[in-house]
Write a protein that holds these residues in place. Sequence first.
Motif, short mmCIF file in Angstrom:
data_model
loop_
_atom_site.label_atom_id
_atom_site.label_comp_id
_atom_site.label_asym_id
_atom_site.label_seq_id
_atom_site.Cartn_x
_atom_site.Cartn_y
_atom_site.Cartn_z
N PRO A 133 51.77 -25.04 57.72
CA PRO A 133 51.07 -24.61 56.62
C PRO A 133 49.95 -23.63 56.88
CG PRO A 133 50.35 -26.62 57.02
CD PRO A 133 51.34 -26.46 58.20
N PHE A 134 50.06 -22.65 56.04
CA PHE A 134 49.02 -21.49 56.06
C PHE A 134 47.56 -22.35 56.21
CE2 PHE A 134 47.35 -17.65 53.93
CZ PHE A 134 47.79 -16.71 54.49
N CYS A 135 46.93 -21.75 57.29
CA CYS A 135 45.76 -22.41 57.46
C CYS A 135 44.41 -21.59 57.68
CB CYS A 135 45.69 -23.37 58.53
SG CYS A 135 44.46 -24.29 58.74
N PRO A 136 43.78 -21.10 56.72
CA PRO A 136 42.77 -20.03 57.11
C PRO A 136 41.67 -20.17 57.82
CG PRO A 136 43.07 -20.54 54.55
CD PRO A 136 43.87 -21.44 55.58
N SER A 137 41.50 -21.65 58.26
CA SER A 137 40.25 -21.87 58.92
C SER A 137 40.54 -21.44 60.25
CB SER A 137 40.14 -23.34 58.92
OG SER A 137 41.17 -23.97 59.38
N GLU A 138 41.80 -21.08 60.85
CA GLU A 138 41.99 -20.55 62.01
C GLU A 138 41.62 -19.18 62.38
OE1 GLU A 138 46.52 -20.80 62.36
OE2 GLU A 138 46.30 -22.98 63.02
N VAL A 139 41.73 -18.60 61.06
CA VAL A 139 41.14 -17.12 61.03
C VAL A 139 39.68 -17.01 61.08
CG1 VAL A 139 41.48 -14.82 60.00
CG2 VAL A 139 43.51 -15.95 60.65
N ARG A 168 53.44 -19.52 46.15
CA ARG A 168 53.09 -19.59 47.36
C ARG A 168 52.64 -18.33 47.99
NH1 ARG A 168 55.65 -22.23 51.97
NH2 ARG A 168 54.52 -21.86 53.77
N ARG A 169 53.56 -17.07 47.68
CA ARG A 169 52.84 -15.78 48.06
C ARG A 169 51.66 -15.44 47.42
NH1 ARG A 169 56.12 -11.66 49.88
NH2 ARG A 169 58.31 -12.26 49.80
N ALA A 170 51.46 -16.00 46.25
CA ALA A 170 50.15 -15.41 45.58
C ALA A 170 48.90 -16.26 46.36
CB ALA A 170 50.21 -15.77 43.97
N THR A 171 49.25 -17.40 46.59
CA THR A 171 48.06 -18.28 47.38
C THR A 171 47.80 -17.78 48.52
OG1 THR A 171 49.43 -20.27 46.37
CG2 THR A 171 47.59 -20.67 47.81
N GLU A 172 48.95 -17.24 49.35
CA GLU A 172 48.52 -16.57 50.69
C GLU A 172 47.87 -15.41 50.49
OE1 GLU A 172 52.44 -18.41 53.04
OE2 GLU A 172 52.40 -16.16 52.63
N PHE A 191 44.22 -0.73 54.11
CA PHE A 191 44.80 -2.15 54.09
C PHE A 191 44.37 -3.24 54.50
CE2 PHE A 191 47.66 1.46 55.61
CZ PHE A 191 48.59 1.54 54.49
N VAL A 192 43.13 -3.32 54.52
CA VAL A 192 42.26 -4.63 54.71
C VAL A 192 42.53 -5.53 53.44
CG1 VAL A 192 40.00 -5.57 54.35
CG2 VAL A 192 40.60 -3.71 56.08
N GLY A 193 42.84 -6.63 53.82
CA GLY A 193 43.20 -7.68 52.89
C GLY A 193 44.54 -7.75 52.20
N GLN A 194 45.57 -6.76 52.94
CA GLN A 194 46.84 -6.63 52.47
C GLN A 194 47.87 -7.40 53.16
OE1 GLN A 194 47.93 -4.91 49.74
NE2 GLN A 194 45.77 -4.99 49.49
N LEU A 195 48.58 -8.35 52.82
CA LEU A 195 49.66 -9.13 53.62
C LEU A 195 50.87 -8.28 53.59
CD1 LEU A 195 50.28 -11.75 55.06
CD2 LEU A 195 50.89 -12.55 52.83
#
Length: 443
Positions: free
Chosen positions: A337-343, A378-382, A436-440
């Motif tokens: 799962p997508f885990c922001p704390s790693e970044v 899911r995309r929107a959350t990421e 492009f900052v913040g773009q997935l």
Amino acid sequence: MEVSPVYMQSDDSEQDRPAYPRLFPTGETRKSDHLKAGLCVDFPVSVVLPAGGTGERTGLQTPKQFCPCLGRPLISYTVESFERVSWIQTIVVVVAKENIGLMMDIIQRFQHKKVLVVPGGSTRHRSICNGVAALGEQRRPAAHKPKVVIIHDAVRPFVDEDFLHKIAMAAKEQGAAGAIRPLVSTVIATTSEGYLDHSLERAKYRASEMPQGFTYDVICEAYKKCTESDFEFGTECLHLALQYCGTNAKLIDGPPTLWKVTYKRDLAAAESIIKETLSQSACLITGGLEAAVALANVLQKVFGALNMELNVTPDLMGGNARHLLEDWNFIKVSVDPFCPSEVEAIIVALEAGNRALLNPAVIIWMHLSVTEEPSTSRRATESAALIDLASTARPRNILLYGIRLHQPEDSEQWDRSASRVADIASALIRDRNPAFVGQLLQA
Ligand SMILES: Nc1ccn([C@@H]2O[C@H](COP(=O)(O)OP(=O)(O)OP(=O)(O)O)[C@@H](O)[C@H]2O)c(=O)n1
Ligand SMILES: O=C(CO)[C@H](O)[C@H](O)COP(=O)(O)O
């Protein structure tokens, strides 16, 4: 002589900065290089950086020395090149009176050391003269009258320690020394009607560049004796030393990076040199994932072809934390799962080390997904998580980008996707584009 120095002094404690790569493309990158190369100077050397011009030829409102390159004023890069040299005692920056406040803000914001700010004059020679006079009147207890003064235009940001050493040594021996470069074009003399009068034999002449070095006594005497006409129209300090002190300067071939930012396009060229230097290496953090190691192999090939080194590490813990000091660019691979704390942990570590104070760091969050098509929610959350983190990182001078990569079963398809990811990642690192900052991005 028009000399009225005002002393605006930055914190000149000898406290070192974190070990940033130096911003010039000479191949040498570490602060302690002079120790390795044995570059010692056993006499006091100080610097005058004339920065009192208006930069008319750029056609810009802002004087070129204050124009931003990757978000930092050009002059800050020049000051950085000198403050890193341990044997340089004081850096006098000469600016127009109305820009003294601006210069003090720059010194404070980028934590520059060893700097004195002095008001400039109406011409370059008058500004330099003010700077030299200020060196003779320093009231700091630790400041010695310099034996050698290096003069360097504030708008020539890429000067390296080896070359400064050559100039300082030759100046001490000969009384004066200066950088030269081959002429690019032939020099011709014109008649008053605009016809060719004669041309000079190009091979016999050289372009005079900066830095130049003088013994303090020679440069003081030259400015004491020179005429108002020299102050008004002169462009060459070496000439003053010859004419008024009988000192024949030693001329030393300098690298092409000594060029002077004169036109608007030179600012773009300076920015591109800085970007190139910051993109020399990146660190990929695998998190111990097998797929990330496979991805790293492909990235290493693509990066290698672009002369970029890719260091691969499982994490940034213990001894691996050295990457936080050595690299400017980080690629963190993660899986569902997508885990922001790693970044977030990388952002926190970079900030704690004051790592991005002078130059923007890049983090690419590379998300490996095993599901074919993530759901819309899911995309929107990421995307929202990435935007959120990126906006926390941005004020800290950290550029966070995202790449989503589907991990297919088929190995040929995997290779294609991986090399597409490598192309995108290298482009993000090399361009450092804030848009492009913040773009997935989807690979
Ligand atoms: N009165 C002046 C004029 C120039 N300089 C400095 O001298 C260096 C080299 O000069 P130049 O490239 O000619 O800068 P400008 O005079 O600002 O440019 P322009 O001639 O296009 O107006 C620059 O760092 C500039 O700020 C200075 O300290 N004081
Ligand atoms: O090139 C030089 C070396 O002597 C000049 O001193 C200086 O950089 C020239 O500035 P300007 O463009 O104002 O003539």
